[in-house]
Design an enzyme around this catalytic site. Structure first.
Site, PDB file in Angstrom:
ATOM      1  N   ASP A 260    -100.319  20.282   0.138  1.00  0.00           N
ATOM      2  CA  ASP A 260     -99.714  19.544   1.247  1.00  0.00           C
ATOM      3  C   ASP A 260     -98.186  19.719   1.255  1.00  0.00           C
ATOM      4  O   ASP A 260     -97.535  19.408   2.248  1.00  0.00           O
ATOM      5  CB  ASP A 260    -100.000  18.034   1.065  1.00  0.00           C
TER       6      ASP A 260
ATOM      7  N   GLN B 257    -105.306  11.930   0.623  1.00  0.00           N
ATOM      8  CA  GLN B 257    -105.142  11.554   2.029  1.00  0.00           C
ATOM      9  C   GLN B 257    -104.250  10.315   2.156  1.00  0.00           C
ATOM     10  O   GLN B 257    -104.505   9.302   1.506  1.00  0.00           O
ATOM     11  CB  GLN B 257    -106.525  11.297   2.650  1.00  0.00           C
TER      12      GLN B 257
ATOM     13  N   LYS C 259    -111.518  18.308   7.226  1.00  0.00           N
ATOM     14  CA  LYS C 259    -110.919  19.213   6.236  1.00  0.00           C
ATOM     15  C   LYS C 259    -112.013  19.830   5.367  1.00  0.00           C
ATOM     16  O   LYS C 259    -112.003  21.021   5.081  1.00  0.00           O
ATOM     17  CB  LYS C 259    -109.905  18.458   5.365  1.00  0.00           C
TER      18      LYS C 259
END
Ligand code: NDP
Length: 297
Positions: A121, A98, A54
């Site tokens: 997200d 994460q 990422k």
């Protein structure tokens, strides 16, 4: 019939290019690059790889990447304090924690502490709520990526029968919501669904997000169906090999004999996830800076 292979890798590369050129434009208008902060707690090897990719993709798209790698025994208070700091930082447009987090940390309360306007997200309940009532917010990256592939392939989805297999908060549910918003007739199937094969057979669009290797065979599919395979499953290694093969939830070769179009694994949905994360960060940057979000992104 041999199905068209939907090339998610190429689609994602093109999306990343577009995001990169809009990011340059943004930087010239805003006087700073869009910024994405990624927080990793602990040393889970798969998560380390994801966070690394990422970060690289963020920089390659002309954005600023802020990585925070914290030890596995980080306390909830320390993590919440970091998220607060990132929420207040004007150079940061998107924040991603994460998952999975170590067991002693409660994912729901950590995700809830992220500002919904930086939740690229799309996991915050406010963004899930916005999606469900049709307000603009952030949509989880994987289902939004699937939707981009579907509309690119099929155009208008009005009236099509769609079956989503899987009802997780990060894939199945938002996927179903997006399909509903696009006027498809949507069924959500799961582990308690009776006669799943017959349910799937009705579908013009099948989205499989289960996590069971090669579960969906050709007999389950309506001829000509468009099949989006979200599943990522590693088979046991063959003798003499260190790693097993990666496969989806759909038996690709045989399904290709019946489907109209199908995403491969790897190279289908997988590459879309990071590309959409960058897209969401670009959108967040424009909103946070009070600039118009580029069209068609
Ligand atoms: P979850 O484990 O959270 O959800 C799986 C879903 O599948 C559940 O709703 C479950 O039903 C359902 N299910 C399980 N077994 C069956 C069965 N036999 N028949 C019908 N339904 C079943 O997984 P995720 O949604 O997080 O992920 C799904 C897959 O997608 C995984 O392989 C994951 O690795 C992959 N993935 C890929 C991404 C990408 O970037 N390409 C991103 C995210 C996920 P129930 O609710 O009843 O238990």
């Amino acid at each position: 019939m041999t199905a068209t292979r939907i090339d998610g890798k190429a689609f994602a590369a093109a999306l990343r290019e577009r995001v990169g050129s809009h990011a340059l434009d943004f930087a010239s208008k805003a006087g700073r690059k869009p910024g994405l902060a990624v927080v990793l707690v602990g040393e889970d090897p798969a998560s380390q790889v994801y966070v690394g990719s990422k970060g690289k993709a963020t920089v390659a798209a002309g954005m600023e990447s802020f990585e925070h790698r914290l030890p596995a025994d980080t306390s909830a208070d320390a993590l919440l304090a970091l998220v607060d700091k990132l929420n207040a930082d004007e150079n940061i447009d998107g924040i991603l924690v994460q998952l999975p987090l170590p067991d002693h940390l409660d994912e729901h309360s950590i995700i809830a502490s992220i500002s919904p306007d930086k939740d690229v997200d799309g996991f915050h309940v406010i963004n899930a709520g916005r999606l469900s009532v049709g307000q603009s917010g952030f949509v989880p990256c994987t289902p939004l990526g699937c939707m981009m592939l579907l509309t690119d392939r099929l155009g208008d989805l009005s009236g099509l029968e769609a079956v989503v297999i899987g009802r997780s908060n990060i894939v199945g549910k938002p996927m179903a919501q997006l399909l509903l918003d696009a006027n498809a007739t949507v069924t959500i199937a799961h582990s308690r669904t009776k006669d799943l094969a017959a349910v799937v057979k009705r579908a013009d669009i099948v989205v499989a997000a289960v996590g069971r290797p090669n579960m969906i065979g050709k007999d389950w599919l309506k001829p000509g169906a468009t099949v989006i395979d979200v599943g990522i499953n590693r088979l046991p290694p063959e003798p003499g090999k260190e790693k097993g093969k990666l496969v989806g939830d759909v038996a690709f070769d045989e399904a290709s004999e019946v489907a109209g179009a199908i995403t491969p694994v790897p190279g289908g949905v997988g590459p879309m996830t990071i590309a959409v994360l960058l897209r969401n960060t670009l959108v967040a940057a424009h909103r946070n800076a009070g600039l118009a979000v580029p069209e068609g992104i």
